[in-house]
Design a protein around this motif. Structure first.
Motif, PDB file in Angstrom:
ATOM      1  N   ASN A 128      -7.835   5.814  -3.284  1.00 18.52           N
ATOM      2  CA  ASN A 128      -9.183   5.840  -3.828  1.00 18.52           C
ATOM      3  C   ASN A 128      -9.544   7.204  -4.408  1.00 18.52           C
ATOM      4  O   ASN A 128     -10.465   7.306  -5.219  1.00 18.52           O
ATOM      5  N   ILE A 168      -5.847  -4.539   9.361  1.00 25.78           N
ATOM      6  CA  ILE A 168      -6.528  -3.799   8.292  1.00 25.78           C
ATOM      7  C   ILE A 168      -5.503  -2.872   7.653  1.00 25.78           C
ATOM      8  O   ILE A 168      -4.811  -2.137   8.357  1.00 25.78           O
ATOM      9  N   ASP A 217      -3.527   0.164   5.984  1.00 26.41           N
ATOM     10  CA  ASP A 217      -3.520   1.555   6.403  1.00 26.41           C
ATOM     11  C   ASP A 217      -4.610   2.340   5.681  1.00 26.41           C
ATOM     12  O   ASP A 217      -4.513   2.601   4.488  1.00 26.41           O
ATOM     13  N   LYS A 218      -5.650   2.703   6.417  1.00 26.37           N
ATOM     14  CA  LYS A 218      -6.799   3.397   5.815  1.00 26.37           C
ATOM     15  C   LYS A 218      -6.424   4.777   5.288  1.00 26.37           C
ATOM     16  O   LYS A 218      -7.049   5.269   4.365  1.00 26.37           O
ATOM     17  N   ARG A 219      -5.391   5.374   5.874  1.00 28.01           N
ATOM     18  CA  ARG A 219      -4.969   6.692   5.395  1.00 28.01           C
ATOM     19  C   ARG A 219      -4.517   6.593   3.947  1.00 28.01           C
ATOM     20  O   ARG A 219      -4.855   7.442   3.128  1.00 28.01           O
ATOM     21  N   GLU A 234      -5.295   4.033   1.903  1.00 31.80           N
ATOM     22  CA  GLU A 234      -6.464   3.551   1.135  1.00 31.80           C
ATOM     23  C   GLU A 234      -7.274   4.746   0.624  1.00 31.80           C
ATOM     24  O   GLU A 234      -7.657   4.787  -0.523  1.00 31.80           O
ATOM     25  N   LYS A 235      -7.530   5.701   1.516  1.00 32.71           N
ATOM     26  CA  LYS A 235      -8.308   6.885   1.129  1.00 32.71           C
ATOM     27  C   LYS A 235      -7.580   7.676   0.039  1.00 32.71           C
ATOM     28  O   LYS A 235      -8.191   8.147  -0.898  1.00 32.71           O
ATOM     29  N   HIS A 285       0.820  -1.207   0.000  1.00 34.42           N
ATOM     30  CA  HIS A 285       0.000   0.000   0.000  1.00 34.42           C
ATOM     31  C   HIS A 285       0.860   1.265   0.000  1.00 34.42           C
ATOM     32  O   HIS A 285       0.571   2.212  -0.719  1.00 34.42           O
TER      33      HIS A 285
END
Length: 192
Positions: free
Chosen positions: A190, A180, A182-184, A186-187, A62
């Motif tokens: 996206n 999960i 790294d949502k930072r 992922e955002k 990621h």
């Protein structure tokens, strides 16, 4: 510099690390279910280490999806991370063979902590390379998970000499935090 070779090399090293870990699991001599009982500590150590290597692979992937370029410092920092990850088979085997004894639990914690520090160094060098106004810098401006990991490993390491199972609990708490991706990032990915 292109990041493709770095990613391919890293993927290959991580695949080898997982392969070495699984090769350390020896088939029991007996053919009944009871003969597998002696493998439980080794198998648990393998499962947790496999999860850890998977977490690093996932987050590394990621992170590099958001990277535009790499330089020599990033290459060396990546090798530094791979060095510590390459010690996972040793630490995994020792902790499994000794049923999570004190010194192996401490060694396992040292390897995990050094992996976390190496990842943080790599991340910081990437952020510096990408520049102050980069989207990646904006996404990774707050590093709670990174510092939480190092603090938890420190607590685990400190308790490993007295309560090795508690130390293992601290180590695997970190794994839960990182399961999960790294949502930072992922955002960020996206948005593009």
């Amino acid at each position: 510099m292109s990041k493709g070779r770095l990613e391919a090399f890293s993927d290959g090293v991580l695949a080898i690390i997982i392969t070495i870990m699984v090769l350390e699991l020896k088939v029991p001599e007996g053919s009944n279910w009871q003969s597998l009982k002696t493998l439980i500590p080794k198998f648990l150590a393998y499962i947790f280490s496999f999860i850890y290597v998977g977490i690093y692979w996932n987050n590394h992937h990621h992170l590099f999806q958001a990277v535009k370029r790499v330089n020599g410092k990033i290459l060396w920092a990546n090798l530094h991370l791979l060095f510590w990850l390459s010690l996972m088979p040793f630490a995994t085997q020792w902790i499994g063979e000794t049923h999570f004894a004190k010194n192996p639990a401490a060694t396992y914690g040292i390897v995990l902590m050094m992996c976390a520090i190496a990842y943080l160094i790599l991340e910081n060098l990437i952020l510096k390379s990408e520049g102050e106004d980069s989207k990646l810098k904006e996404a990774i401006h707050y590093k709670f998970k990174e510092y939480f990991s190092i603090a938890s490993y420190t607590l685990g390491l400190a308790t490993s000499f007295f309560y090795p199972y508690l130390a293992i609990g601290f180590y695997y708490l970190v794994a839960l935090v990182w399961l999960i991706p790294d949502k930072r990032i992922e955002k960020l990915l996206n948005k593009d």
